[in-house]
Design an enzyme around this catalytic site. Structure first.
Site, mmCIF file in Angstrom:
data_model
loop_
_atom_site.group_PDB
_atom_site.id
_atom_site.type_symbol
_atom_site.label_atom_id
_atom_site.label_comp_id
_atom_site.label_asym_id
_atom_site.label_seq_id
_atom_site.Cartn_x
_atom_site.Cartn_y
_atom_site.Cartn_z
ATOM 1 C CG ASP A 1 -3.064 -5.559 -8.364
ATOM 2 O OD1 ASP A 1 -3.298 -4.411 -8.783
ATOM 3 O OD2 ASP A 1 -1.971 -6.128 -8.517
ATOM 4 C CD GLU A 2 -0.181 -8.037 -5.476
ATOM 5 O OE1 GLU A 2 0.264 -9.170 -5.277
ATOM 6 O OE2 GLU A 2 0.330 -7.240 -6.281
HETATM 7 C C1 TNX Z 1 0.765 -10.507 -8.411
HETATM 8 S S1 TNX Z 1 -1.659 -10.696 -9.971
HETATM 9 C C2 TNX Z 1 0.477 -9.250 -8.903
HETATM 10 C C3 TNX Z 1 1.514 -8.519 -9.652
HETATM 11 C C4 TNX Z 1 2.799 -9.273 -9.723
HETATM 12 C C5 TNX Z 1 2.506 -10.739 -9.965
HETATM 13 C C6 TNX Z 1 3.731 -11.571 -10.169
HETATM 14 C C7 TNX Z 1 -1.809 -9.297 -9.474
HETATM 15 C C8 TNX Z 1 -3.096 -8.721 -9.675
HETATM 16 N N1 TNX Z 1 -0.767 -8.699 -8.885
HETATM 17 O O1 TNX Z 1 1.710 -7.241 -9.092
HETATM 18 O O2 TNX Z 1 3.569 -8.756 -10.760
HETATM 19 O O3 TNX Z 1 1.799 -11.234 -8.880
HETATM 20 O O4 TNX Z 1 3.398 -12.869 -10.518
#
Ligand code: TNX
Length: 505
Positions: A319-320
């Protein structure tokens, strides 16, 4: 001594002799949670003190002992455990039970309790139902009596999970064990542990010891952090397994890796170790995709992790990864996808992993982007449903909630409960869905009471969404059952959110 009239004594004797049972609420009216998929009430009652023995197949004698112990705790009468199949509390395997290995039937009549399932796990799930029924009866005046009737039950989804982020803030072995104890009665069967992120590396990897020595040494806010040794991790695996919960370990990559990048200079493209990070920003770190050592690192980690993981899944994050160029991200994830199956594990990734070539079998965890989920389905992946706006346990309940975030909106109890995974994303249907998971990210929570406040009681709703057919799930009825469960959570000292939407008993 007070003298009782003879006629009265005669009447009492007669009553005892005929074993007349009191009239109690029918089976279907009990606050079972998750609510079973079929319940047929009988018209009578069973006195639990008349149950003196338990029979279970010799192969499952550990489970038999565990149940007998819990029975004694809940009822104060001891059970003799036997292998002969005709005890008053009878557990047996039966291929005719409808549904998956977790399915079971539970039949209570005036004299005995008969539980059947295809596999040991189904017997265990049935025991959770029976134990809950006993506990619920103890809140009533006729606490020694169980209602007669038949329950036939089978979960809607094979995967009913929750995730705990032990990276942003570390949670000790005992804190995780308590979480396991709290989720097992609600038939949750997967616990996903987010073991690495920018702020902390929490699992010992013997071939890369600096990961925990350096990367495990702090957490959000600058606290001392921590990590699990491999022995402690296996202890958690076993502890969960005894309650038929499978751990899913996650190593998040190529982003969310600052703790690793701070531990080993060679994992950085510029060859310099980063500083440890104790803030809460996301999306600034990446492993160096061009370097071969990166893949040696990934393989070592996955090999050691797989060796500690009897369960089928390894979560690879994904993710991200905002600072990993898209083409590098694809290259990286494809290489990880080559590694995981070598260790006989099925990869799960956050929904962005659909950019890569998804192997079969594999799982995409849908959290915010419906297009990603659809693309993953097209590439043959199963979808794990974790919509942030409905199922993120770290979202605040409302504006008054102290801990938690709100980037996906507030999630009050009704919003968290009243949705259907099969109808959430156009084009993603029941057959595409592996199950449901409610993640608890820990940027804003650092101990069990804070964790429990966000997780409970919402998690009970996700447990029911995962187990119970949508046609049976009604908010108004759920509210009443949840009110009763407040008492059970009180008995366990859970610091749950006493939502004003519920008429707590
Ligand atoms: C998004 S959901 C993230 C996390 C954060 C979270 C906080 C996701 C795959 N990544 O790194 O902790 O939001 O709500």
């Amino acid at each position: 001594m007070m003298k009782l009239p003879k006629l009265f004594l005669f009447a009492v004797a007669l009553e005892l002799a005929s074993c007349q049972s009191p009239t109690i609420a029918p089976l279907a009216d009990h606050a079972l949670l998750p609510y079973p998929n079929t319940v047929r009430s009988g018209e009578s009652a069973l006195n639990i003190n008349t149950i003196q023995n338990l029979s279970i197949d010799a192969d499952f004698s550990d489970l038999g002992q565990q149940i007998a112990q819990e029975w004694e705790m809940h009822t104060t009468n001891a059970l003799e455990v036997t292998e002969a199949g005709n005890a008053q509390l009878r557990f047996s395997l039966d291929d005719q039970v409808d549904g998956s290995e977790e399915a079971y039937s539970l039949e209570i009549d005036k004299k005995k309790i008969v539980i059947k399932a295809k596999a040991e796990v189904g017997l265990f799930r049935a025991w959770q139902t029976l134990k809950q029924l006993i506990t619920l009866r103890q809140l009533t005046p006729e606490k020694d009596y169980l209602p007669t009737g038949v329950i036939q039950d089978n979960p809607v989804y094979a995967y009913r999970g929750t995730m705990l982020d032990v990276s942003r803030h570390f949670f000790s072995v005992d804190e995780v064990k308590r979480y396991i104890d709290l989720i097992a009665p609600y038939k949750i069967n997967y616990l996903h542990l987010h073991l690495s992120d920018d702020q902390g590396w929490r699992i010992e990897i013997k071939s890369w010891p600096e990961l925990t020595r350096v990367g495990g040494s702090t957490e959000v806010g600058g606290g001392e952090g921590g990590f699990y040794t491999q022995e402690q991790y296996k202890e958690l695996v076993d502890y969960a397994q005894k309650q038929f919960i499978t751990l899913v370990p996650e190593i998040d990559m190529p982003g969310h890796t600052n703790a690793a990048l701070a531990s080993y200079a060679e994992l950085n493209c510029n060859g310099k170790a980063t500083d440890l990070y104790t803030g809460t920003e996301v999306g600034f770190s990446t492993l160096c995709v061009e370097k071969e050592v990166t893949y040696q690192f990934v393989e070592d980690v996955i090999r050691e992790l797989s060796a500690m993981t009897p369960g089928p899944y390894i979560h690879i994050g994904g993710d991200e990864s905002h600072v990993t160029p898209k083409k590098d991200f694809i290259t990286f994830i494809n290489r990880v996808y080559d590694i995981v199956p070598k260790y006989n594990k099925i990869p799960i990734g956050w929904d962005e992993v659909q950019l890569a070539d998804m192997p079969q079998p594999s799982v995409a965890q849908y959290w915010a982007n419906a297009e990603n989920a659809l693309a993953a389905k097209q590439k043959g992946a199963k979808i794990l449903i974790s919509p942030a706006a409905y199922a993120y346990l770290d979202m605040k309940y409302d504006s008054l909630t102290v801990s938690g975030l709100k980037w996906a909106g507030y999630v009050p109890l009704e919003k968290g409960y009243s949705w259907n995974p099969d109808a959430l994303v156009d084009g993603i249907e029941n057959a595409d869905i592996l199950g449901v998971e409610a993640p608890l990210w820990s940027e804003t929570i650092s101990n069990s009471p804070e964790m429990e406040y966000l997780a409970f009681p919402r998690l009970l709703g996700y447990a029911e969404i995962g187990w119970t057919m949508p046609s049976i799930r009604q908010w108004e009825a759920y509210k009443k059952r949840l009110a009763v469960h407040g008492k059970l959570l009180d008995q366990k000292g859970v610091n749950y959110y006493k939502s004003p939407a519920i008429a707590w008993e």
